[in-house]
Design an enzyme around this catalytic site. Structure first.
Site, short mmCIF file in Angstrom:
data_model
loop_
_atom_site.label_atom_id
_atom_site.label_comp_id
_atom_site.label_asym_id
_atom_site.label_seq_id
_atom_site.Cartn_x
_atom_site.Cartn_y
_atom_site.Cartn_z
N ASN A 1 74.62 -27.86 -38.34
CA ASN A 1 74.47 -27.33 -39.70
C ASN A 1 73.07 -27.53 -40.28
OD1 ASN A 1 74.45 -30.07 -40.29
ND2 ASN A 1 76.53 -30.10 -41.13
N ARG B 1 72.95 -37.81 -48.26
CA ARG B 1 74.15 -38.55 -48.60
C ARG B 1 73.98 -39.10 -50.01
NH1 ARG B 1 76.03 -36.07 -45.23
NH2 ARG B 1 77.27 -36.69 -43.41
N GLN C 1 83.52 -39.04 -52.14
CA GLN C 1 83.94 -37.66 -51.95
C GLN C 1 85.42 -37.58 -51.60
OE1 GLN C 1 79.65 -35.77 -50.51
NE2 GLN C 1 81.37 -35.60 -49.17
N HIS D 1 80.29 -30.68 -51.91
CA HIS D 1 79.61 -30.83 -50.62
C HIS D 1 79.94 -29.66 -49.70
CE1 HIS D 1 78.58 -33.79 -47.09
NE2 HIS D 1 77.80 -32.72 -47.13
#
Length: 359
Positions: free
Chosen positions: A117, A256, A285, A309
């Site tokens: 990604n 992060r 999260q 996210h």
């Protein structure tokens, strides 16, 4: 063998978009393959607390698959319950939701789909940078509210051209961010990392490596965080670090959430020391409804470019990390060696320089 897969639920969106592979509905496209091979497979989004499906099923699972977008937090305490666990696979990039030191002590292999990604996240960094610098969010909100006040939004809108822009971390993502920023004709591009770039890569970009983090913090108009979370980077951007930044700096974090101190960011934005903060990663999260990063604003009511996210879970990225997850599991089942680029810890030691205690 039992495989436990922790994903987010996509609901109607997953039904309408079968390529939304990172959901409990579409199961990374590997559920039928594993079941047909005779394995027990549990797919869930229930991951919080001792009575969650995650903690109940980790007890006898041999393989755990989870994602950075809806992480099952594999602490040492949870790992101690997992007597059969041999392999943890991150469907994506970033394995800080796993206690890697505990995994080393147990000689559990931790792998992720390296590079799956990086383009997606790098593009999101550039988008967030532009959204903040151009003051896009309040401009758009104004239109949605059926209003029109150019001066109200233009007073905090700037160009990227001519700015000093720096990245903390210059790995696969940070490097691609610098590549893409060259087209905006910045005054200077800076990068800070504990390790050097390969010589050919360093020559391919017009960017300068700085010797210290403090030099980058004090020099930049825009700062983007692109380093992994580990013992050396947790809380790296705290009140003291922000105080070293220029007043009016824009800060982007798609790495992060816990790399940035939660309340230090809130206070700096609300005071105007930060002109804006944006990204898609949170220190917890999913982020709770009362997380202060949801509602924080700069003095003029702008400067917040936070989203859920999703930077690294575009449809294109999901195909890459789903295929990579299948390859890692297949290699394990067949006793084949893993691609070294995908291994985080193996045989009781760190295999990746991105994790572990770093200076």
């Amino acid at each position: 063998m039992k495989v436990l897969i922790v994903l987010y639920s996509g609901g109607q969106a997953a039904k309408e978009q079968p390529r939304l592979l990172g959901t409990t509905e579409n199961k990374l496209g590997i559920y039928d393959w594993l079941v047909k091979a005779g394995h027990e497979v549990v797919v869930t989004d229930d991951k919080e607390g001792p009575n969650s499906a995650f903690q109940k099923n980790i007890v006898d699972a041999e393989i755990l698959v989870t994602t950075p977008f809806h992480p099952g937090y594999l602490t040492k305490e949870v790992m101690d319950k997992a007597k059969n666990l041999k392999l943890c696979v991150t469907a994506g990039v970033g394995s800080d939701h796993i206690d890697l030191n505990a995994a080393n002590a147990r000689k559990i292999t931790v792998a992720e789909v390296s590079g799956s990604n990086v383009v997606s996240v790098a593009e999101h960094v550039i988008m967030t940078m532009l959204v903040l610098v151009r003051n896009f969010v309040p401009a758009h909100e104004q239109i949605i509210a059926h209003k029109w006040n150019v001066a109200q939004v233009a007073r905090d809108a700037y160009d990227l051209e001519g700015k000093v822009i720096g990245t903390i971390g210059c790995g696969r993502i940070g490097y691609r961010v610098l590549q893409r920023l060259e087209a905006f004709n910045p005054k200077e591009l800076l990068w800070f990392d504990y390790t050097d770039l390969p010589a050919d890569a360093a020559k391919a970009i017009n960017a300068r490596r700085v010797a210290t983090l403090d030099e980058l913090l004090s020099s930049c108009d825009v700062i983007t965080v692109n380093c992994p979370l580990h013992e050396g980077t947790r809380g790296l951007i705290n009140k003291a670090a922000i105080a070293k930044m220029k007043k009016g700096v824009w800060l982007i974090n798609t790495a992060r959430g816990a790399i940035c101190d939660r309340m230090a960011v809130v206070e700096a934005l609300e005071s105007g020391h930060l002109a804006g903060y944006g990204g898609d990663v949170w220190d917890v999260q999913p982020a709770p409804a009362d997380h202060p990063w949801r509602d924080m604003r700069a003095p003029n009511g702008n400067g917040n470019a936070m989203v859920a996210h999703y930077s690294g879970t575009t449809i294109d990225a999901q195909e890459r990390y789903a295929n990579g997850t299948k390859e890692i599991i297949d290699n394990y089942l067949q006793g084949k060696p893993q691609n070294p680029a995908n291994i985080i810890v193996e045989n009781g030691d760190y295999a990746s320089k991105a994790y572990g205690q770093r200076k």
